[in-house]
Design a protein around this motif. Sequence first.
Motif, PDB file in Angstrom:
ATOM      1  N   ASP A   1      57.376  31.814  13.205  1.00 15.30           N
ATOM      2  CA  ASP A   1      56.687  32.954  12.604  1.00 15.30           C
ATOM      3  C   ASP A   1      56.526  32.694  11.111  1.00 15.30           C
ATOM      4  N   ASP A   2      56.441  33.759  10.303  1.00 15.57           N
ATOM      5  CA  ASP A   2      56.212  33.565   8.873  1.00 15.57           C
ATOM      6  C   ASP A   2      57.457  33.129   8.112  1.00 15.57           C
ATOM      7  N   ALA A   3      58.580  32.919   8.795  1.00 14.60           N
ATOM      8  CA  ALA A   3      59.778  32.375   8.155  1.00 14.60           C
ATOM      9  C   ALA A   3      59.796  30.852   8.169  1.00 14.60           C
ATOM     10  N   TYR A   4      58.791  30.234   8.790  1.00 16.86           N
ATOM     11  CA  TYR A   4      58.749  28.784   8.952  1.00 16.86           C
ATOM     12  C   TYR A   4      57.723  28.152   8.017  1.00 16.86           C
ATOM     13  N   ILE A   5      58.088  27.013   7.452  1.00 13.70           N
ATOM     14  CA  ILE A   5      57.157  26.182   6.695  1.00 13.70           C
ATOM     15  C   ILE A   5      57.034  24.856   7.432  1.00 13.70           C
ATOM     16  N   ARG A   6      55.861  24.571   7.931  1.00 17.67           N
ATOM     17  CA  ARG A   6      55.605  23.344   8.694  1.00 17.67           C
ATOM     18  C   ARG A   6      55.231  22.219   7.729  1.00 17.67           C
ATOM     19  N   VAL A   7      55.950  21.090   7.795  1.00 18.19           N
ATOM     20  CA  VAL A   7      55.723  20.003   6.845  1.00 18.19           C
ATOM     21  C   VAL A   7      55.104  18.773   7.501  1.00 18.19           C
ATOM     22  N   ALA A   8      55.695  18.250   8.571  1.00 19.61           N
ATOM     23  CA  ALA A   8      55.209  16.993   9.143  1.00 19.61           C
ATOM     24  C   ALA A   8      55.373  16.983  10.651  1.00 19.61           C
ATOM     25  N   CYS A   9      54.525  16.202  11.332  1.00 16.29           N
ATOM     26  CA  CYS A   9      54.616  16.058  12.779  1.00 16.29           C
ATOM     27  C   CYS A   9      54.641  14.582  13.151  1.00 16.29           C
ATOM     28  N   GLY A  10      55.131  14.297  14.358  1.00 15.31           N
ATOM     29  CA  GLY A  10      55.175  12.936  14.866  1.00 15.31           C
ATOM     30  C   GLY A  10      55.652  12.954  16.302  1.00 15.31           C
ATOM     31  N   LEU A  11      55.787  11.782  16.880  1.00 12.97           N
ATOM     32  CA  LEU A  11      56.282  11.698  18.250  1.00 12.97           C
ATOM     33  C   LEU A  11      57.772  11.971  18.330  1.00 12.97           C
ATOM     34  N   ASP A  12      58.505  11.748  17.226  1.00 17.16           N
ATOM     35  CA  ASP A  12      59.948  11.991  17.210  1.00 17.16           C
ATOM     36  C   ASP A  12      60.428  12.117  15.769  1.00 17.16           C
ATOM     37  N   TYR A  13      61.741  12.201  15.598  1.00 13.91           N
ATOM     38  CA  TYR A  13      62.342  12.377  14.273  1.00 13.91           C
ATOM     39  C   TYR A  13      61.925  11.275  13.301  1.00 13.91           C
ATOM     40  N   LEU A  14      61.943  10.027  13.746  1.00 16.28           N
ATOM     41  CA  LEU A  14      61.656   8.920  12.847  1.00 16.28           C
ATOM     42  C   LEU A  14      60.245   8.974  12.296  1.00 16.28           C
ATOM     43  N   GLU A  15      59.308   9.567  13.035  1.00 16.11           N
ATOM     44  CA  GLU A  15      57.922   9.625  12.592  1.00 16.11           C
ATOM     45  C   GLU A  15      57.614  10.873  11.768  1.00 16.11           C
ATOM     46  N   ALA A  16      58.570  11.775  11.653  1.00 14.62           N
ATOM     47  CA  ALA A  16      58.356  12.991  10.871  1.00 14.62           C
ATOM     48  C   ALA A  16      59.490  13.257   9.886  1.00 14.62           C
ATOM     49  N   ALA A  17      60.430  12.334   9.767  1.00 16.06           N
ATOM     50  CA  ALA A  17      61.582  12.523   8.889  1.00 16.06           C
ATOM     51  C   ALA A  17      61.129  12.681   7.437  1.00 16.06           C
ATOM     52  N   PRO A  18      61.829  13.506   6.650  1.00 17.47           N
ATOM     53  CA  PRO A  18      61.415  13.714   5.256  1.00 17.47           C
ATOM     54  C   PRO A  18      61.400  12.440   4.422  1.00 17.47           C
ATOM     55  N   VAL A  19      62.343  11.509   4.697  1.00 25.38           N
ATOM     56  CA  VAL A  19      62.444  10.296   3.882  1.00 25.38           C
ATOM     57  C   VAL A  19      62.630   9.084   4.794  1.00 25.38           C
ATOM     58  N   ALA A  20      61.898   8.035   4.515  1.00 25.89           N
ATOM     59  CA  ALA A  20      62.098   6.746   5.185  1.00 25.89           C
ATOM     60  C   ALA A  20      61.808   5.669   4.157  1.00 25.89           C
ATOM     61  N   GLY A  21      62.545   4.560   4.206  1.00 20.79           N
ATOM     62  CA  GLY A  21      62.273   3.534   3.216  1.00 20.79           C
ATOM     63  C   GLY A  21      63.190   2.347   3.306  1.00 20.79           C
ATOM     64  N   GLN A  22      63.053   1.483   2.314  1.00 22.29           N
ATOM     65  CA  GLN A  22      63.846   0.271   2.226  1.00 22.29           C
ATOM     66  C   GLN A  22      64.305   0.073   0.794  1.00 22.29           C
ATOM     67  N   ARG A  23      65.406  -0.666   0.668  1.00 24.72           N
ATOM     68  CA  ARG A  23      65.915  -1.006  -0.665  1.00 24.72           C
ATOM     69  C   ARG A  23      66.289  -2.470  -0.704  1.00 24.72           C
ATOM     70  N   LEU A  24      66.170  -3.048  -1.893  1.00 26.92           N
ATOM     71  CA  LEU A  24      66.518  -4.438  -2.096  1.00 26.92           C
ATOM     72  C   LEU A  24      67.740  -4.483  -3.006  1.00 26.92           C
TER      73      LEU A  24
END
Length: 274
Positions: A229-252
Amino acid sequence: MRLHVEYSTDYAFTQPQRRLVQLLRMTPVNFAAQHVIDWHIDVDCDARLRPSRDGYGNEITMLYITGPIDRIALKVSGEVLTDDRSGLVEDAPEPLPVEVFLRETNLSAADDAIRAFAADIANSEKDPLSRMHLLMSRILNEIRYVPTLDAVERNAATAFASNTGVCQDHAHIFCAAARSMGIPARYISGHLYRRDGAHIQEASHAWAEAHLPAIGWTGFDPANGISPDDAYIRVACGLDYLEAAPVAGQRLGGGEETLTVDVRVTQAQNQAQN
């Protein structure tokens, strides 16, 4: 409802990092049920931020940092005007055909137990919308919500067998069961305004959407047993968590990494005063 979000992500490394590249899915998109009034991503170091949009229609930001660096503070803040559309997702960016969301992934694959669970629901309700509401309520009743469970990347079958899970588990089980019934489903990440006053949260929220005949994409939150309802903010979609997770990346760089997340979702100041 006019909602204010403050989202901080702090990284610390035991050894200085030479380079970091991160993909941020932290910016909501506009659609019929929400309008982004203001949104900012800030980093406490010299960094390059490049906004774009991914194949699912999500707003993404690529973050590039050249070290040496041993800690990062990432701050996201903004305001979103939301409307209660009973979970209907209308006028959102939809670059992909709905059939894409019938695909299984390692995190959202249905095993024999989930397929039997879904078949029982399909035999109980013939109408697709009624099936999805029954699926949501069955997951709520049978998979005990444990919000402190630290297992956001385990698969649907493992969570289903344990009868416990966080909201990410509920969303994976929902997607797995819906797809086994031939209904396209996708994983959603976003934020939830808690009407019980618990505005400080340890992570973003997750739920699912199913594509229904004559209705289209509709949200279902098994962790709370309601359509968004209006208490929700929709940010990202994907097939699963890994495709919609807030942060993904790599470090050296070597060493260990620690991560601290703090999410605050409140009513905007002017609305709260009114």
